[in-house]
Design an enzyme around this catalytic site. Sequence first.
Site, PDB file in Angstrom:
ATOM      1  N   ASP B  94       0.865  -1.174   0.000  1.00  0.00           N
ATOM      2  CA  ASP B  94       0.000   0.000   0.000  1.00  0.00           C
ATOM      3  C   ASP B  94       0.906   1.230   0.000  1.00  0.00           C
ATOM      4  O   ASP B  94       2.045   1.189   0.472  1.00  0.00           O
ATOM      5  CB  ASP B  94      -0.906  -0.022   1.232  1.00  0.00           C
ATOM      6  N   ASP B 269      -7.884  -6.902   2.126  1.00  0.00           N
ATOM      7  CA  ASP B 269      -6.855  -6.962   3.166  1.00  0.00           C
ATOM      8  C   ASP B 269      -7.457  -6.371   4.416  1.00  0.00           C
ATOM      9  O   ASP B 269      -8.349  -5.513   4.343  1.00  0.00           O
ATOM     10  CB  ASP B 269      -5.624  -6.133   2.789  1.00  0.00           C
ATOM     11  N   CYS B 307     -12.216 -27.259  11.870  1.00  0.00           N
ATOM     12  CA  CYS B 307     -11.044 -26.544  11.354  1.00  0.00           C
ATOM     13  C   CYS B 307      -9.815 -27.455  11.334  1.00  0.00           C
ATOM     14  O   CYS B 307      -9.562 -28.197  12.271  1.00  0.00           O
ATOM     15  CB  CYS B 307     -10.770 -25.311  12.213  1.00  0.00           C
ATOM     16  N   CYS B 309      -6.640 -26.362  11.037  1.00  0.00           N
ATOM     17  CA  CYS B 309      -5.399 -25.617  11.294  1.00  0.00           C
ATOM     18  C   CYS B 309      -4.572 -26.292  12.390  1.00  0.00           C
ATOM     19  O   CYS B 309      -5.067 -27.118  13.152  1.00  0.00           O
ATOM     20  CB  CYS B 309      -5.699 -24.166  11.675  1.00  0.00           C
ATOM     21  N   CYS B 312      -6.064 -25.916  15.942  1.00  0.00           N
ATOM     22  CA  CYS B 312      -7.236 -26.758  16.213  1.00  0.00           C
ATOM     23  C   CYS B 312      -6.881 -28.247  16.233  1.00  0.00           C
ATOM     24  O   CYS B 312      -7.541 -29.025  16.912  1.00  0.00           O
ATOM     25  CB  CYS B 312      -8.334 -26.480  15.188  1.00  0.00           C
ATOM     26  N   HIS B 338      -4.822 -19.768  13.835  1.00  0.00           N
ATOM     27  CA  HIS B 338      -6.212 -20.162  13.623  1.00  0.00           C
ATOM     28  C   HIS B 338      -7.005 -19.125  12.843  1.00  0.00           C
ATOM     29  O   HIS B 338      -7.682 -19.450  11.863  1.00  0.00           O
ATOM     30  CB  HIS B 338      -6.930 -20.450  14.943  1.00  0.00           C
TER      31      HIS B 338
END
Lengths: 375, 375
Positions: B94, B269, B307, B309, B312, B338
């Site tokens: 940005d 974003d 989940c 991840c 998890c 997560h």
Amino acid sequence: MRAEGFGMEVVARDGLARVTRISTPHGVIPTPIFMPVATFGAVRAIGFEELAAAGAEILLSNTYHLHERPGEETVQALGGLHGFTGWHGPWLTDSGGFQIYSLTPLVKVTQEGVRFSSHLDGTKIFLRPEDVVDIQLSLGTDIMMVLDYFLPFPSSKARMKEAVKMTTLWARRSKERFLEKPARQQLWGISQGSVFWELRRQSIEDLLAIGFDGYALGGLGIGEPKAELMGTLEKADSLVPRDKPRYLMGMGYIEDILEAVDRGIDLFDCVLPTRNARNGTLFSSRGRIIIKNRKYARDKRPIDEGCACYTCRHFSRAYLRHLYEREEISSAVLNTIHNLHFYLDIFRKIRQSIALNSYREFKRQLLNQLKESEP
Amino acid sequence: MRAEGFGMEVVARDGLARVTRISTPHGVIPTPIFMPVATFGAVRAIGFEELAAAGAEILLSNTYHLHERPGEETVQALGGLHGFTGWHGPWLTDSGGFQIYSLTPLVKVTQEGVRFSSHLDGTKIFLRPEDVVDIQLSLGTDIMMVLDYFLPFPSSKARMKEAVKMTTLWARRSKERFLEKPARQQLWGISQGSVFWELRRQSIEDLLAIGFDGYALGGLGIGEPKAELMGTLEKADSLVPRDKPRYLMGMGYIEDILEAVDRGIDLFDCVLPTRNARNGTLFSSRGRIIIKNRKYARDKRPIDEGCACYTCRHFSRAYLRHLYEREEISSAVLNTIHNLHFYLDIFRKIRQSIALNSYREFKRQLLNQLKESEP
């Protein structure tokens, strides 16, 4: 049922230094070994996968801290320290004696136990040696430490004598409590007496008479002259049977560790590598690096060119300096990965050089390297 | 040399929603996509390996912040953002317009550029649109954003009109500077005008006349009514050619993202998933979890049972609550893993449902799920 198959095997000797294998309910650990400190069941700024990758074999947590938060009932309900945290290797829990005396206000010690206020919220807590055993049984730790009576340095010989007496009394009661409850865990004693050899000897002999699975030296590394400390270790070596583990509590400088190994010590723990990492002080084979130093702003080299850790394989000093300056959490994480890898790597080399009967030479070389100026 | 082979390919459509593949010098990214925010070249509390494991394909950094620290010359000397950080996938930077106006005191905007004091040390800084292009060329980012003139909401139509004029003027000068320097990077324009359609349309048309590789909508998601925001997106969709990427800057709520995708937006974003993670607010497919809540103290379940991840798969709500309460750095790390996985997983499902022509149904179901109360 107790301690069956959970002994110690000495696999190599070089002078007083030795390589052993200690069996615990959750695996065999080699010594000499360094135990990363996971006070509340987590090593600061590093996960268990990274710890395993760095070569950690056993973690150290703290009975007193876990008793306060989240409480041993909660830990037990969630599968003990192993199930609760997800670290399924061996755990050793310190009793918390040191923390109680150093962190908490208004400590009152009686024969019965310790009365003090929680350092978190001021709650009044009373812990007897029996409670400390019970808590650790609930936590399910592999190696439990007895409650000891810790005094600051310097303390008078008269006061230290009382502390040793109390430590022995409590150790006996701890052992008695332990024997009442069938468990596969080990209970280790902690001697006190500072560098008063007469008192230290008494303390060790008292513990030997009671009988423990391992013997720790407590109350050292807190300001006493190095020569007296090392003298104490040498004399202690000849006192503790060679087939029992010896643990020097809280000692973290590599220089001291190298000397202590040379005097028969097997286990070490310290917050030094992890705390230094968060403060931006990084270890290398050629001295310490203060990563915030301007001279690293465009330094493309890794922290230590000989290091195989994740951080050194991926990141430059320049980027690590930038992360530190910007107070990024990744700074603490990457620095911790490196410092612990550095420590654990030294212990791998310590064990290897003992096995090769070249420990003295290894020690001499490493001590010289560490004296070099910042790279 | 410019932009050859770095176009956008639309691979599926479902209403205005579309799946595309955008080619950049450091790889192809699929859209709709979420870009984790790495302000200073590091996403807070998560490493690049974990980001890749969570499915991150492109990271967003900030020109203004990197210009201040460590400076683009340093980044360039260390191999650009890719070499400096070690993230070798695409980077978008940005311009910093938003940060300059929101973070820094005493901003003075003239036709020439922006004069302001560093939010870090008060140093006087003057940035022209040309400087912002030059900095990003030095950083070596894949997708560069022009300097825009950002106003808070609400601002008067008269002031917004001036901001749009300035934004167009700067965009033209940015493009001119960009054309002077051969580069494989892309330059994207940013439209302003808030939800005044007349002004937003003017801004977009001005950018289209100049010609950019992608078109961002700036100055939205800062308090304007949702219906007007969505109306603006719908109208913008018919204005921007279908073969150009559209990026809605800074918008982070899943609910808004789902609606924006339905109006032809490709890129997003926001710091929301990472910041919330550090604050202990965790996303799940059945609503948010405030992890410090007492009711999780003995909850053995993972954050989200569906989940995949790392967090998890390994840790209970009880342990995560404990880490949060103890202010362990691992709390920020595990929570961030997560939350980002959760976000990136939703984007995977968004792309899949568009490809299957079932986006509306997916959106409806997810919106309903997210309305459920805390699990």
